[in-house]
Design an enzyme around this catalytic site. Structure first.
Site, PDB file in Angstrom:
ATOM      1  N   LYS A 165      -3.731 -10.039  -6.916  1.00 12.68           N
ATOM      2  CA  LYS A 165      -4.993 -10.459  -6.294  1.00 12.68           C
ATOM      3  C   LYS A 165      -6.127  -9.520  -6.701  1.00 12.68           C
ATOM      4  O   LYS A 165      -5.901  -8.326  -6.929  1.00 12.68           O
ATOM      5  CB  LYS A 165      -4.842 -10.575  -4.772  1.00 12.68           C
ATOM      6  CG  LYS A 165      -5.275  -9.391  -3.951  1.00 12.68           C
ATOM      7  CD  LYS A 165      -5.235  -9.684  -2.454  1.00 12.68           C
ATOM      8  CE  LYS A 165      -5.500  -8.391  -1.690  1.00 12.68           C
ATOM      9  NZ  LYS A 165      -6.740  -8.293  -0.967  1.00 12.68           N
ATOM     10  N   LYS A 184       0.832  -1.213   0.000  1.00 14.10           N
ATOM     11  CA  LYS A 184       0.000   0.000   0.000  1.00 14.10           C
ATOM     12  C   LYS A 184       0.862   1.258   0.000  1.00 14.10           C
ATOM     13  O   LYS A 184       0.481   2.272  -0.590  1.00 14.10           O
ATOM     14  CB  LYS A 184      -0.988  -0.007   1.172  1.00 14.10           C
ATOM     15  CG  LYS A 184      -2.063  -1.080   0.983  1.00 14.10           C
ATOM     16  CD  LYS A 184      -3.404  -0.743   1.589  1.00 14.10           C
ATOM     17  CE  LYS A 184      -4.435  -1.761   1.121  1.00 14.10           C
ATOM     18  NZ  LYS A 184      -5.711  -1.697   1.783  1.00 14.10           N
ATOM     19  N   LYS A 242     -10.966  -4.815  -4.301  1.00 13.55           N
ATOM     20  CA  LYS A 242     -12.119  -3.946  -4.541  1.00 13.55           C
ATOM     21  C   LYS A 242     -11.702  -2.505  -4.779  1.00 13.55           C
ATOM     22  O   LYS A 242     -12.482  -1.714  -5.293  1.00 13.55           O
ATOM     23  CB  LYS A 242     -13.158  -4.071  -3.427  1.00 13.55           C
ATOM     24  CG  LYS A 242     -12.726  -3.669  -2.044  1.00 13.55           C
ATOM     25  CD  LYS A 242     -13.904  -3.784  -1.081  1.00 13.55           C
ATOM     26  CE  LYS A 242     -13.612  -4.618   0.137  1.00 13.55           C
ATOM     27  NZ  LYS A 242     -12.554  -4.102   1.016  1.00 13.55           N
TER      28      LYS A 242
END
Ligand code: ATP
Ligand code: LTN
Length: 342
Positions: free
Chosen positions: A207, A123, A210
């Site tokens: 992966k 992130k 969302k």
């Protein structure tokens, strides 16, 4: 999870805790890797499920969107089979014990441990202009979520294993220094090939997520049937055109896993079903199976969203129930640390 151990008769029911961020409509990855397992667990365990809005703000959120998505996430969990009569179902920011416990635990967590977390590294690379302290200490808050409820098992996708391991390290260190306070939790991760990690439809080496800026990469569980069909037809695959599960065929392997979950067929049976057929037929079949499988969830979701007063009652009661459990642990933590009684 088929391999979930049965709760032993006559002993205290084991406690399950899990959470999901309200960062967008849940994807097939969230559903297959995590949420679809949560409903069945309610029958045998004491389950506590949480919409983790405090975690969501580690990435900048639009306030109005976060408010809307939090309610949607709560309704979606119910639409996926979580029952507020059977489980404690609440919203993280409604229970202040999580922040309070996280501070205490952060003083038993090492800088080096947090620096090694892959989710932080991922992130931090993705949101390089906002590497905030919350993003760094995120796993401590997650440890507080889990430890406050004396959790035994944490059903999550493979990507969260490292955070649960860190939670165990923190719990062990705290227990060692101050006396046994926390139950040692364990990750409960689907061991089957299908589902532990669902990949992006556009880049099957990453992966499905969302918050992927490219919506073609994920199928959200509220996508319209025509959108679902289109996303599967456009899924990136190899050029071999043979429906077979094999190393390196990430795109096809991913689609086969998804199809397997929605049809209950195993991988050899799927291979046989599509022998001699092309990827086009297969992709359409995957799309149709997913559309059919998601329809009851989508219908239930629509009904729930029409009764906001009911949802509000559920999450308010959920927070009260959660606080009565977490309050006992927090009190113990404060006492152990030596905070003067109020
Ligand atoms: P975001 O994109 O906002 O970081 P996310 O889609 O990765 O979110 P989370 O809210 O972080 O989802 O995760 C909720 C649960 O879903 C976790 O238990 C996680 O392990 C699981 N999960 C998320 N993505 C996948 C995936 N692609 N395959 C399997 N499980 C997944
Ligand atoms: N970190 C998790 C979400 C999460 C969670 C938790 C999962 C927050 N707190 C407690 C299980 C238990 C994620 O990013 N998916």
């Amino acid at each position: 999870m088929a391999e979930t151990p049965a709760a032993p008769q006559g002993e205290r029911k084991k406690i399950i805790f899990s959470g999901i961020q309200p960062t967008g409509v849940f994807t097939l990855g969230n559903y297959i890797g995590a949420i679809r397992h949560w409903g069945p667990l309610q029958e045998e365990y004491r389950c506590i499920y949480c919409v983790v809005d405090l975690h969501a703000i580690t990435v900048r959120q639009d306030p109005a969107a976060l408010r809307r998505r939090t309610l949607e996430a709560y309704a979606l969990l119910m639409a996926c089979g979580l029952d507020p009569e059977k489980s404690i179902l609440f919203i993280q920011s409604h229970n202040p014990h999580h922040n309070q416990c996280a501070w205490a635990l952060s003083c038993s967590t090492q800088f080096g441990e947090l620096s090694r977390m892959t989710q932080f590294k991922d992130k931090a690379a993705r949101y390089a202009d906002n590497i905030n302290a919350g993003l760094f200490t995120y796993p401590v808050l997650m440890a507080a979520d889990i430890l406050l409820y004396q959790t035994d098992l944490v059903p999550v996708g493979e990507d969260q294993r490292q955070h649960v391991e860190l939670t165990r390290d923190i719990a062990g260190r705290f227990n060692g220094a101050f006396g046994t306070t926390f139950t040692m939790p364990e990750a409960l991760i689907s061991r089957s090939e299908e589902g532990a990690r669902i990949m992006s439809l556009q880049d099957p080496t990453r992966k499905m997520s969302k918050s992927d800026p490219n919506p073609k990469g994920f199928v959200s569980i509220l996508d319209e049937p025509s959108v679902i069909m289109k996303k599967f037809r456009g899924a990136v695959t190899d050029s071999e055109a043979q429906v077979a599960y094999a190393p390196g065929k990430d795109g096809i392997n991913n689609l086969m896993r998804i199809y397997s979950v929605f049809t209950g067929r195993d991988l050899p049976a799927i291979q046989e079903e599509f022998a001699g057929k092309g990827y086009g037929d297969f992709k359409s079949a995957v799309g149709e199976a997913v559309v059919q499988g998601l329809a009851p969830i989508q219908n239930r979701y629509k009904e729930l969203m029409e009764d906001k007063a009911y949802l509000e009652r559920c999450y308010q009661e959920g927070a009260q129930k959660a606080m009565s459990v977490s309050g006992r642990t927090l009190e113990k933590v404060y006492k152990r640390l030596g905070f003067l009684h109020k």
